[in-house]
Design a protein around this motif. Structure first.
Motif, PDB file in Angstrom:
ATOM      1  N   UNK A 153      39.046 -60.412  23.234  1.00 56.35           N
ATOM      2  CA  UNK A 153      38.684 -59.791  22.112  1.00 56.35           C
ATOM      3  C   UNK A 153      39.848 -59.224  21.266  1.00 56.35           C
ATOM      4  N   UNK A 154      40.676 -58.546  22.069  1.00 50.80           N
ATOM      5  CA  UNK A 154      41.891 -58.188  21.209  1.00 50.80           C
ATOM      6  C   UNK A 154      42.615 -59.285  20.639  1.00 50.80           C
ATOM      7  N   UNK A 155      43.013 -60.370  21.326  1.00 53.76           N
ATOM      8  CA  UNK A 155      43.821 -61.398  20.596  1.00 53.76           C
ATOM      9  C   UNK A 155      42.809 -62.109  19.482  1.00 53.76           C
ATOM     10  N   UNK A 156      41.573 -62.315  19.753  1.00 53.70           N
ATOM     11  CA  UNK A 156      40.747 -62.686  18.535  1.00 53.70           C
ATOM     12  C   UNK A 156      40.784 -61.880  17.331  1.00 53.70           C
ATOM     13  N   UNK A 157      40.825 -60.614  17.548  1.00 48.05           N
ATOM     14  CA  UNK A 157      40.933 -59.615  16.415  1.00 48.05           C
ATOM     15  C   UNK A 157      42.327 -59.612  15.757  1.00 48.05           C
ATOM     16  N   UNK A 158      43.258 -60.101  16.477  1.00 47.78           N
ATOM     17  CA  UNK A 158      44.543 -60.202  16.001  1.00 47.78           C
ATOM     18  C   UNK A 158      44.580 -61.517  15.145  1.00 47.78           C
ATOM     19  N   UNK A 159      44.141 -62.660  15.732  1.00 50.07           N
ATOM     20  CA  UNK A 159      44.147 -64.191  14.976  1.00 50.07           C
ATOM     21  C   UNK A 159      43.025 -63.949  13.639  1.00 50.07           C
ATOM     22  N   UNK A 160      41.962 -63.302  13.696  1.00 49.14           N
ATOM     23  CA  UNK A 160      41.024 -63.373  12.673  1.00 49.14           C
ATOM     24  C   UNK A 160      41.125 -62.015  11.658  1.00 49.14           C
ATOM     25  N   UNK A 161      41.927 -61.136  12.015  1.00 50.90           N
ATOM     26  CA  UNK A 161      42.021 -59.949  11.212  1.00 50.90           C
ATOM     27  C   UNK A 161      40.669 -59.148  11.140  1.00 50.90           C
ATOM     28  N   UNK A 162      39.794 -59.557  12.117  1.00 50.10           N
ATOM     29  CA  UNK A 162      38.536 -58.882  12.338  1.00 50.10           C
ATOM     30  C   UNK A 162      38.454 -58.123  13.281  1.00 50.10           C
ATOM     31  N   UNK A 163      38.252 -56.905  13.543  1.00 54.25           N
ATOM     32  CA  UNK A 163      38.245 -55.938  14.715  1.00 54.25           C
ATOM     33  C   UNK A 163      36.742 -55.909  15.358  1.00 54.25           C
ATOM     34  N   UNK A 164      35.897 -56.752  14.850  1.00 51.07           N
ATOM     35  CA  UNK A 164      34.551 -56.583  15.498  1.00 51.07           C
ATOM     36  C   UNK A 164      34.384 -57.306  16.549  1.00 51.07           C
ATOM     37  N   UNK A 165      35.071 -58.041  17.197  1.00 51.23           N
ATOM     38  CA  UNK A 165      34.885 -58.966  18.220  1.00 51.23           C
ATOM     39  C   UNK A 165      34.262 -58.472  19.366  1.00 51.23           C
ATOM     40  N   UNK A 166      34.458 -57.222  19.819  1.00 50.90           N
ATOM     41  CA  UNK A 166      33.824 -56.430  20.872  1.00 50.90           C
ATOM     42  C   UNK A 166      32.242 -55.916  20.477  1.00 50.90           C
ATOM     43  N   UNK A 167      32.136 -55.974  19.184  1.00 50.92           N
ATOM     44  CA  UNK A 167      30.552 -55.741  18.674  1.00 50.92           C
ATOM     45  C   UNK A 167      29.587 -56.748  18.991  1.00 50.92           C
ATOM     46  N   UNK A 168      30.436 -58.007  18.812  1.00 51.34           N
ATOM     47  CA  UNK A 168      29.712 -59.285  18.903  1.00 51.34           C
ATOM     48  C   UNK A 168      29.159 -59.781  20.469  1.00 51.34           C
ATOM     49  N   UNK A 179      20.776 -57.293  16.028  1.00 54.47           N
ATOM     50  CA  UNK A 179      22.191 -57.988  15.701  1.00 54.47           C
ATOM     51  C   UNK A 179      22.205 -59.313  14.860  1.00 54.47           C
ATOM     52  N   UNK A 180      21.345 -60.069  15.395  1.00 47.52           N
ATOM     53  CA  UNK A 180      21.243 -61.425  14.632  1.00 47.52           C
ATOM     54  C   UNK A 180      20.523 -61.351  13.409  1.00 47.52           C
ATOM     55  N   UNK A 195      26.394 -61.498  14.027  1.00 45.12           N
ATOM     56  CA  UNK A 195      27.057 -62.322  15.083  1.00 45.12           C
ATOM     57  C   UNK A 195      28.044 -63.226  14.252  1.00 45.12           C
ATOM     58  N   UNK A 196      27.763 -63.279  13.015  1.00 43.73           N
ATOM     59  CA  UNK A 196      28.638 -64.118  12.130  1.00 43.73           C
ATOM     60  C   UNK A 196      30.194 -63.579  12.432  1.00 43.73           C
ATOM     61  N   UNK A 197      31.076 -64.756  12.640  1.00 43.83           N
ATOM     62  CA  UNK A 197      32.446 -64.236  12.794  1.00 43.83           C
ATOM     63  C   UNK A 197      33.291 -63.705  11.882  1.00 43.83           C
ATOM     64  N   UNK A 198      32.508 -63.653  10.576  1.00 48.51           N
ATOM     65  CA  UNK A 198      33.369 -63.410   9.353  1.00 48.51           C
ATOM     66  C   UNK A 198      33.064 -61.716   9.279  1.00 48.51           C
ATOM     67  N   UNK A 199      31.754 -61.364   9.925  1.00 52.92           N
ATOM     68  CA  UNK A 199      31.393 -59.968   9.444  1.00 52.92           C
ATOM     69  C   UNK A 199      32.289 -59.180  10.453  1.00 52.92           C
ATOM     70  N   UNK A 200      32.520 -57.724   9.808  1.00 49.48           N
ATOM     71  CA  UNK A 200      32.981 -56.649  10.310  1.00 49.48           C
ATOM     72  C   UNK A 200      32.204 -55.442  10.286  1.00 49.48           C
TER      73      UNK A 200
END
Length: 351
Positions: free
Chosen positions: A28-43, A108-109, A114-119
């Motif tokens: 989740x941390x690496x994905x947050x850096x790659x996407x610029x979206x820190x809500x990866x844990x939320x998903x 959540x849905x 659950x959208x990868x773009x949502x934060x």
């Protein structure tokens, strides 16, 4: 049975969950850096407590050696008393957590989270308030590491349950199980009322085909106020958060109130009296601090109306709301506050 022996016997049950937690934290941390979206844990928040709970409740199902990296397994060192048979109590806890997962996943849905773009909107506000380097440190330490640890801790009550004698369910199990399902139902209603209000606020159209309990005839004045103050939200400023915390407190108490666990409970609590309560205590602390941040945002958007809402309605506990109303009556402010919170109000006052 001394504390060291208890820890030594139970230590192997943490091997796979800890490895999985570390892997999820890194991912989740690496994905947050790659996407610029820190809500990866939320998903994945809705799934991880269920995964940890299922691992413990279903220990007899897992192979002794993992066929793949992420596949759960039961280490050889786990005693047959723990991993050799199913615990009825742990299975009941799993049923509750799975029901909780479906409720949260549905909410959540439909909100599009659950959208990868949502934060989460709160992270963007925090990003604007603190330096970039400090935000990235916060992302690593709290959003990625701390939240994943909390999600892992939510599975610990089930680990305690499977470590107890696998006896039949008792009175406490039936009472807690009933309360658990009731709390999920109330939280589902609170979610539906909030969703119904937000939908009306955005569209201006009533939808009376909502779930039972959420078929509220919203008015333009409700939308103008900006936040929901009807239904369960008339009694608690965060009925969904109150139910969420209550649910995990209930899960936490399953093994602690079990009549068959006196010896184990005493030996574990001798390590530290608050250790068995750590999962719910940490979660409640998180929700309290998160709620303060959320309310700060709401107060900045609706300074007069939301301040009145805070005066009139309890943050979590509904029983406090009539108490606050009584105190406002003594001060001669209740009618004015009720007008701002529940009534039509003046457009300028509600700005």
């Amino acid at each position: 049975m001394d504390s060291f022996h208890v820890l030594n016997e139970q230590a192997p049950t943490f091997v796979w969950p800890v490895k999985f937690c570390v892997a999820m934290t890194a991912t989740t941390y690496v994905l947050s850096l790659l996407t610029g979206n820190v809500s990866q844990v939320d998903r994945v928040w809705t799934f991880l407590p269920t995964i940890y709970t299922a691992y413990y409740a279903l220990l007899p199902l897992w192979p002794r050696v993992a066929p793949t990296f992420f596949f759960p397994y039961t280490p050889e060192a786990i005693s047959s008393s723990i991993g050799g048979s199913f615990s009825p109590r742990a299975l009941l806890m799993l049923a509750l957590v799975v029901t909780w997962m479906f409720r949260l996943s549905y909410n959540t849905w439909r909100r599009g989270l659950f959208s990868l773009k949502d934060e989460d909107y709160r992270w963007e506000i925090l990003r604007q308030k603190i330096p970039k380097a400090l935000f990235q440190l916060f992302n690593l330490t709290f959003i990625a590491i701390a939240q994943n640890i909390i999600l892992f801790l939510l599975g610990i009550p089930t680990q305690i349950a499977v470590s107890q004698p696998h006896t039949s369910l008792g009175v406490s199990d039936y009472v807690l199980g009933t309360l658990g399902f009731l709390v999920i139902l109330i939280e589902f209603t609170a979610d539906n009322q909030q969703y119904s209000f937000q939908t009306y606020k955005q569209s201006g159209k009533l939808n009376m085909n909502e779930w039972p309990g959420a078929r509220i005839r919203w008015t333009p004045q409700d939308a103008e106020r900006g936040f929901v103050t009807r239904g369960l939200w008339a009694w608690s400023r965060h009925p969904n958060f109150f139910c969420e915390q209550s649910f995990w407190v209930i899960i936490n108490f399953f093994p602690l109130l079990s009549s068959s666990s006196r010896e184990l409970a005493l030996s574990t609590t001798s390590i530290t009296s608050l250790a068995p309560l750590l999962p719910c205590l940490v979660l409640c602390s998180l929700f309290y601090s998160s709620t303060l941040f959320t309310e700060g945002i709401s107060l900045s958007k609706y300074p007069i109306a939301y301040a009145a809402y805070q005066q009139r309605v309890g943050m979590f506990i509904p029983l406090l709301t009539p108490v606050w109303g009584f105190f406002l009556s003594l001060q001669g402010k209740k009618e004015e506050v009720d007008q701002l919170v529940y009534g039509i109000g003046d457009r300028k006052k509600l700005a």
